[in-house]
Motif scaffolding. Sequence first.
Motif, PDB file in Angstrom:
ATOM      1  N   VAL A  50       0.851  -1.188   0.000  1.00  0.00           N
ATOM      2  CA  VAL A  50       0.000   0.000   0.000  1.00  0.00           C
ATOM      3  C   VAL A  50       0.889   1.242   0.000  1.00  0.00           C
ATOM      4  N   CYS A  51       0.537   2.194  -0.841  1.00  0.00           N
ATOM      5  CA  CYS A  51       1.269   3.454  -0.921  1.00  0.00           C
ATOM      6  C   CYS A  51       0.246   4.587  -0.902  1.00  0.00           C
ATOM      7  N   GLU A  52       0.441   5.520   0.031  1.00  0.00           N
ATOM      8  CA  GLU A  52      -0.479   6.647   0.186  1.00  0.00           C
ATOM      9  C   GLU A  52      -1.921   6.169   0.353  1.00  0.00           C
ATOM     10  N   ASP A  53      -2.097   5.170   1.201  1.00  0.00           N
ATOM     11  CA  ASP A  53      -3.404   4.593   1.525  1.00  0.00           C
ATOM     12  C   ASP A  53      -4.127   3.969   0.331  1.00  0.00           C
ATOM     13  N   ARG A  54      -3.387   3.593  -0.694  1.00  0.00           N
ATOM     14  CA  ARG A  54      -3.999   2.969  -1.870  1.00  0.00           C
ATOM     15  C   ARG A  54      -3.252   1.696  -2.240  1.00  0.00           C
ATOM     16  N   PHE A  55      -4.013   0.686  -2.590  1.00  0.00           N
ATOM     17  CA  PHE A  55      -3.406  -0.538  -3.113  1.00  0.00           C
ATOM     18  C   PHE A  55      -2.892  -0.252  -4.513  1.00  0.00           C
ATOM     19  N   PRO A  56      -1.865  -0.953  -4.934  1.00  0.00           N
ATOM     20  CA  PRO A  56      -1.357  -0.729  -6.291  1.00  0.00           C
ATOM     21  C   PRO A  56      -2.372  -1.210  -7.334  1.00  0.00           C
ATOM     22  N   SER A  57      -2.250  -0.664  -8.511  1.00  0.00           N
ATOM     23  CA  SER A  57      -3.095  -1.140  -9.607  1.00  0.00           C
ATOM     24  C   SER A  57      -2.742  -2.596  -9.886  1.00  0.00           C
ATOM     25  N   SER A  58      -3.627  -3.282 -10.542  1.00  0.00           N
ATOM     26  CA  SER A  58      -3.376  -4.673 -10.908  1.00  0.00           C
ATOM     27  C   SER A  58      -2.106  -4.775 -11.754  1.00  0.00           C
ATOM     28  N   GLU A  59      -1.941  -3.839 -12.661  1.00  0.00           N
ATOM     29  CA  GLU A  59      -0.748  -3.845 -13.527  1.00  0.00           C
ATOM     30  C   GLU A  59       0.530  -3.662 -12.712  1.00  0.00           C
ATOM     31  N   LYS A  60       0.532  -2.705 -11.796  1.00  0.00           N
ATOM     32  CA  LYS A  60       1.716  -2.457 -10.950  1.00  0.00           C
ATOM     33  C   LYS A  60       1.991  -3.674 -10.063  1.00  0.00           C
ATOM     34  N   HIS A  61       0.941  -4.272  -9.550  1.00  0.00           N
ATOM     35  CA  HIS A  61       1.068  -5.449  -8.692  1.00  0.00           C
ATOM     36  C   HIS A  61       1.743  -6.590  -9.461  1.00  0.00           C
ATOM     37  N   LYS A  62       1.319  -6.797 -10.698  1.00  0.00           N
ATOM     38  CA  LYS A  62       1.906  -7.849 -11.524  1.00  0.00           C
ATOM     39  C   LYS A  62       3.358  -7.539 -11.866  1.00  0.00           C
ATOM     40  N   GLU A  63       3.670  -6.261 -12.097  1.00  0.00           N
ATOM     41  CA  GLU A  63       5.057  -5.869 -12.366  1.00  0.00           C
ATOM     42  C   GLU A  63       5.951  -6.182 -11.172  1.00  0.00           C
ATOM     43  N   ARG A  64       5.468  -5.872  -9.979  1.00  0.00           N
ATOM     44  CA  ARG A  64       6.245  -6.167  -8.762  1.00  0.00           C
ATOM     45  C   ARG A  64       6.421  -7.658  -8.580  1.00  0.00           C
ATOM     46  N   CYS A  65       5.369  -8.399  -8.844  1.00  0.00           N
ATOM     47  CA  CYS A  65       5.447  -9.856  -8.741  1.00  0.00           C
ATOM     48  C   CYS A  65       6.514 -10.382  -9.687  1.00  0.00           C
ATOM     49  N   GLN A  66       6.502  -9.926 -10.918  1.00  0.00           N
ATOM     50  CA  GLN A  66       7.485 -10.371 -11.908  1.00  0.00           C
ATOM     51  C   GLN A  66       8.900 -10.015 -11.475  1.00  0.00           C
ATOM     52  N   TYR A  67       9.074  -8.838 -10.865  1.00  0.00           N
ATOM     53  CA  TYR A  67      10.383  -8.418 -10.364  1.00  0.00           C
ATOM     54  C   TYR A  67      10.902  -9.445  -9.356  1.00  0.00           C
ATOM     55  N   TYR A  68      10.061  -9.824  -8.403  1.00  0.00           N
ATOM     56  CA  TYR A  68      10.496 -10.783  -7.384  1.00  0.00           C
ATOM     57  C   TYR A  68      10.673 -12.180  -7.959  1.00  0.00           C
ATOM     58  N   LEU A  69       9.860 -12.554  -8.934  1.00  0.00           N
ATOM     59  CA  LEU A  69      10.038 -13.860  -9.577  1.00  0.00           C
ATOM     60  C   LEU A  69      11.380 -13.936 -10.294  1.00  0.00           C
ATOM     61  N   ASN A  70      11.812 -12.837 -10.874  1.00  0.00           N
ATOM     62  CA  ASN A  70      13.096 -12.794 -11.584  1.00  0.00           C
ATOM     63  C   ASN A  70      14.291 -12.771 -10.640  1.00  0.00           C
ATOM     64  N   TYR A  71      14.049 -12.487  -9.370  1.00  0.00           N
ATOM     65  CA  TYR A  71      15.110 -12.383  -8.383  1.00  0.00           C
ATOM     66  C   TYR A  71      15.790 -13.727  -8.128  1.00  0.00           C
ATOM     67  N   ASN A  72      15.017 -14.808  -8.230  1.00  0.00           N
ATOM     68  CA  ASN A  72      15.532 -16.139  -7.921  1.00  0.00           C
ATOM     69  C   ASN A  72      14.700 -17.161  -8.693  1.00  0.00           C
ATOM     70  N   VAL A  73      15.330 -18.134  -9.297  1.00  0.00           N
ATOM     71  CA  VAL A  73      14.598 -19.119 -10.097  1.00  0.00           C
ATOM     72  C   VAL A  73      14.270 -20.403  -9.334  1.00  0.00           C
ATOM     73  N   ASP A  74      14.657 -20.485  -8.070  1.00  0.00           N
ATOM     74  CA  ASP A  74      14.367 -21.658  -7.257  1.00  0.00           C
ATOM     75  C   ASP A  74      12.845 -21.871  -7.162  1.00  0.00           C
ATOM     76  N   THR A  75      12.400 -23.092  -7.325  1.00  0.00           N
ATOM     77  CA  THR A  75      10.971 -23.410  -7.314  1.00  0.00           C
ATOM     78  C   THR A  75      10.299 -22.982  -6.012  1.00  0.00           C
ATOM     79  N   ASN A  76      10.941 -23.224  -4.878  1.00  0.00           N
ATOM     80  CA  ASN A  76      10.338 -22.827  -3.602  1.00  0.00           C
ATOM     81  C   ASN A  76      10.159 -21.313  -3.528  1.00  0.00           C
ATOM     82  N   TRP A  77      11.155 -20.561  -4.004  1.00  0.00           N
ATOM     83  CA  TRP A  77      11.059 -19.100  -4.032  1.00  0.00           C
ATOM     84  C   TRP A  77       9.894 -18.671  -4.927  1.00  0.00           C
TER      85      TRP A  77
END
Length: 91
Positions: A50-77
Amino acid sequence: MPYPMVHFAIALELCSRTPSSSFLIGSIAPDAVYVSGNVTKSEKGITHFVCEDRFPSSEKHKERCQYYLNYNVDTNWTEYILGYFAHSGLL
């Protein structure tokens, strides 16, 4: 805040197969902040992106998810991150 079992039930609905333990743990991880006791709305907001009392847009949320997925390729991660982001129901 829903109980962990509610998040587990949602995780089961989101998976086309039996979710891994990493996915299930990720699905409740954003609420782990409550373990510390008195949690402010701002502190909860950090773990829920949450930023400034607002949840991120669906698009921004997916971008962040992809960022963390790219951080590590381990299946558990990967499973943990997918569960974490599924917590919000935006994936």
